[in-house]
Design a protein around this motif. Structure first.
Motif, short mmCIF file in Angstrom:
data_model
loop_
_atom_site.label_atom_id
_atom_site.label_comp_id
_atom_site.label_asym_id
_atom_site.label_seq_id
_atom_site.Cartn_x
_atom_site.Cartn_y
_atom_site.Cartn_z
N PHE A 103 52.65 -28.92 -5.39
CA PHE A 103 53.69 -28.92 -4.36
C PHE A 103 53.13 -28.58 -2.99
CE2 PHE A 103 57.60 -26.68 -2.53
CZ PHE A 103 58.07 -27.85 -1.96
N VAL A 104 52.21 -27.63 -2.94
CA VAL A 104 51.60 -27.25 -1.66
C VAL A 104 50.88 -28.44 -1.04
CG1 VAL A 104 49.69 -25.93 -0.67
CG2 VAL A 104 51.41 -24.77 -2.04
N MET B 172 50.98 -32.28 3.42
CA MET B 172 50.94 -33.65 3.90
C MET B 172 52.16 -33.96 4.78
SD MET B 172 50.65 -37.14 1.61
CE MET B 172 52.15 -36.78 0.67
N GLN B 173 53.33 -33.52 4.33
CA GLN B 173 54.54 -33.83 5.10
C GLN B 173 54.61 -33.06 6.41
OE1 GLN B 173 58.24 -32.09 4.42
NE2 GLN B 173 59.40 -33.98 4.44
N ILE B 174 54.32 -31.75 6.37
CA ILE B 174 54.43 -30.93 7.58
C ILE B 174 53.35 -31.31 8.60
CG2 ILE B 174 54.42 -28.59 8.49
CD1 ILE B 174 55.49 -27.61 5.84
N GLY C 57 60.24 -41.04 1.23
CA GLY C 57 59.38 -40.19 0.41
C GLY C 57 59.51 -38.72 0.75
N GLY C 58 59.54 -38.40 2.06
CA GLY C 58 59.67 -37.01 2.48
C GLY C 58 60.98 -36.39 2.09
N GLY C 59 62.06 -37.19 2.08
CA GLY C 59 63.37 -36.68 1.71
C GLY C 59 63.46 -36.25 0.27
N MET C 60 62.66 -36.86 -0.60
CA MET C 60 62.64 -36.47 -2.02
C MET C 60 61.55 -35.45 -2.32
SD MET C 60 63.38 -40.06 -4.04
CE MET C 60 61.98 -40.94 -3.32
N LEU C 61 60.47 -35.48 -1.57
CA LEU C 61 59.29 -34.68 -1.89
C LEU C 61 59.58 -33.18 -1.88
CD1 LEU C 61 55.74 -35.53 -0.61
CD2 LEU C 61 56.50 -33.17 -0.72
N PRO D 108 51.58 -23.61 3.19
CA PRO D 108 51.70 -24.81 4.03
C PRO D 108 52.69 -24.64 5.17
CG PRO D 108 52.88 -25.14 1.97
CD PRO D 108 52.12 -23.85 1.83
N ILE D 109 53.75 -23.86 4.96
CA ILE D 109 54.78 -23.71 5.98
C ILE D 109 54.23 -22.99 7.22
CG2 ILE D 109 56.95 -22.52 6.50
CD1 ILE D 109 57.88 -23.18 3.68
N THR D 110 53.27 -22.11 7.03
CA THR D 110 52.70 -21.38 8.17
C THR D 110 51.45 -22.04 8.73
OG1 THR D 110 51.49 -19.96 6.61
CG2 THR D 110 53.58 -19.14 7.43
N ILE D 111 50.59 -22.54 7.86
CA ILE D 111 49.30 -23.08 8.32
C ILE D 111 49.45 -24.48 8.91
CG2 ILE D 111 46.99 -23.77 7.60
CD1 ILE D 111 47.45 -20.75 7.74
#
Length: 491
Positions: free
Chosen positions: A14-15, A20-22, A110-114, A141-144
């Motif tokens: 998941f990370v 990738m998305q962020i 893809g991002g909406g489901m990921l 991932p949310i911070t970095i």
């Protein structure tokens, strides 16, 4: 070598997808001006590179829970990663603006489901009393990624090509897909229910209209007929959604989950914290670049300590949460957030960089204090079968909160610039800078408002309601202590 437990394999997978998305979202912001020159388009057309993605994201976030229940979480996550990675390749190969916009819309699918599906898988994999650890995994991932995004985007655009801001997703997506295929188990409900087509249309269209309306309102002004027309349409669609979903036995977006005290309060706290944080982080780079003359790369370096402080705090809080519970951590976190808003009132064009860095580290501390207890407690009483729907709802709230915080801050900033400019003599030396500085300080006050509301809502959070997520050893110790105290009193 000892084999990793399944829960950590889910966390790593998941990370990778979340990074990738962020990264894609934050890297793109740096390259917008370059894309405008490359395709010879103005800001109106260029905006659709962001808006197209936002709309498709809004459509598929609410429906992701049902899709995962129907086709299986592993299969849905795989599809999301494949679509996002494939769309990234198409973005990098685009030779016309319509091709880029179309590929961005596919990315949004893809991002909406990921994210919702991945979060549901993560929280199912971790036992309830270890979900604070799962939230700590999410913090990486949310911070970095938001901190590295502008730095990486600036390097790629300047020294390689704008196409590489999309191609960089391919190796990350490939590794995430490989982990999914090799290590993840399939999760599928026996009875996912019928597809709620009216709910799908109302949720997707209503959320998309709301996000677009908030985004355009901050840019074009709230009196613009297209803006308030879009917001009125959003209000009508979302009102219809509430009526529909509360009446149907198999809703697309299970709004009944908001009736749970912790989950409902958690969504409200998410709006407060995200609104305050994203509003502040939206304005600070503008202040650094417009008034201090920093480049995007330099402003990214100044913001980096905030992410590092948040990451370090989150790791500590994930261990502390089980012993003290969510309530005190949330109260302290929102208090820190309010203090940051107050300290930002001291900001001016001569403020030393070290002061701003320390202030951003203090902000990172507050964010770290809030993130783990907020996410962990919100899902404390959500069953495994409802996790997909709950994650969809939670992430829809996050999307709205991000747009709301940015829109409110941008609107207040623009309004204050106009007000102060009308009253000032702009021909005087330094007057324009003083007007902008005063507007920045006024806009930063919104973080105090969001933080104060979050502080009040945190009083609704009871540790007893989140008992399933607390450390069992600590719970037994507290019960033993209370029992001994009661015995002493009786004697």
């Amino acid at each position: 070598m000892r084999r990793l437990e399944y829960k950590w394999l889910v966390g790593i997978t998941f990370v990778l997808g979340l990074i990738m998305q962020i990264l894609d979202m934050t890297v793109l912001n740096v390259a917008l001006a370059t894309l405008g020159r490359e395709f010879h388009v103005g800001e109106g057309t260029l905006q659709w590179v962001l808006t197209g993605y936002m709309i498709s994201l809004a459509v598929f976030v609410p429906s992701s829970g049902w899709i995962a229940d129907r086709f299986g979480s592993k299969r849905t996550f795989q599809l999301a990663v494949v679509l996002f990675t494939l769309a990234s390749v198409l973005c990098g190969l685009a030779t016309e603006m319509w091709m880029l916009i179309g590929a961005r819309i596919l990315q949004g699918v893809g991002g909406g489901m990921l994210v919702p599906v991945g979060q549901a898988m993560l929280f199912r994999a971790f036992p309830a009393d270890e979900r604070a650890k799962a939230s700590a995994v999410l913090s990486v991932p949310i911070t970095i990624a938001p901190t590295l995004g502008p730095l990486l985007g600036g390097v790629l655009v300047e020294y390689a090509s704008w196409r590489w801001i999309f191609f960089i997703n391919v190796p990350v997506g490939a590794i995430a897909l490989l982990f999914t295929v090799l290590f993840l188990r399939e999760e599928q409900r026996d009875r996912p229910g019928r597809f709620d087509l009216p709910g799908f249309v109302l949720a997707g269209a209503g959320l998309a209209a709301l996000l677009v309306g908030l985004d355009q309102g901050a840019q074009a002004g709230w009196t613009s007929p297209p803006v308030w027309g879009t917001l009125l349409a959003a209000a009508a669609l979302l009102s219809g959604l509430v009526l529909r979903e509360l009446r149907t036995p198999e809703p697309m977006l299970d709004l009944r989950l908001l009736g749970d005290r912790l989950f409902g309060t958690g969504n409200a706290l998410l709006v407060c914290s995200t609104g305050a944080i994203f509003g502040t982080l939206f304005l600070l780079p503008l202040f650094l670049q417009n008034l201090r003359g920093y480049s995007p790369f330099e402003s990214g370096l100044v913001l980096m300590p905030q992410a590092l402080a948040m990451l370090a705090t989150t790791q500590v809080v994930s261990r502390l949460y089980g012993r003290v519970g969510p309530r005190p951590l949330l109260l302290i976190g929102f208090t820190v957030l309010i203090s940051v808003g107050l300290a930002l009132q001291l900001l001016n064009t001569r403020t030393p960089v070290w002061f701003l860095v320390l202030l951003l580290m203090w902000l990172g501390l507050g964010m770290g204090l809030m993130m783990t207890p907020l996410q962990t407690a919100a899902f404390a009483r959500i069953s495994g079968s409802a996790m997909g729907h709950a994650s969809s709802l939670f992430n829809a709230s996050r999307q709205v909160a991000t747009a709301l915080g940015t829109a409110v801050c941008a609107t207040i900033f623009v309004a204050l610039v106009e007000t102060y400019s009308a009253a000032a003599d702009l021909t005087a030396p330094g007057a324009a800078e003083q007007v902008q500085m005063a507007a920045y300080r006024g806009a930063f006050l919104t973080s105090i408002g969001f933080g104060a509301l979050g502080l009040l809502l945190s009083l609704r959070v009871r540790n007893a309601d989140a008992a399933a997520t607390l450390d069992p050893t600590a719970r037994r110790g507290r019960r033993r202590f209370r029992k001994q105290a009661d015995t002493t009193t009786v004697r």
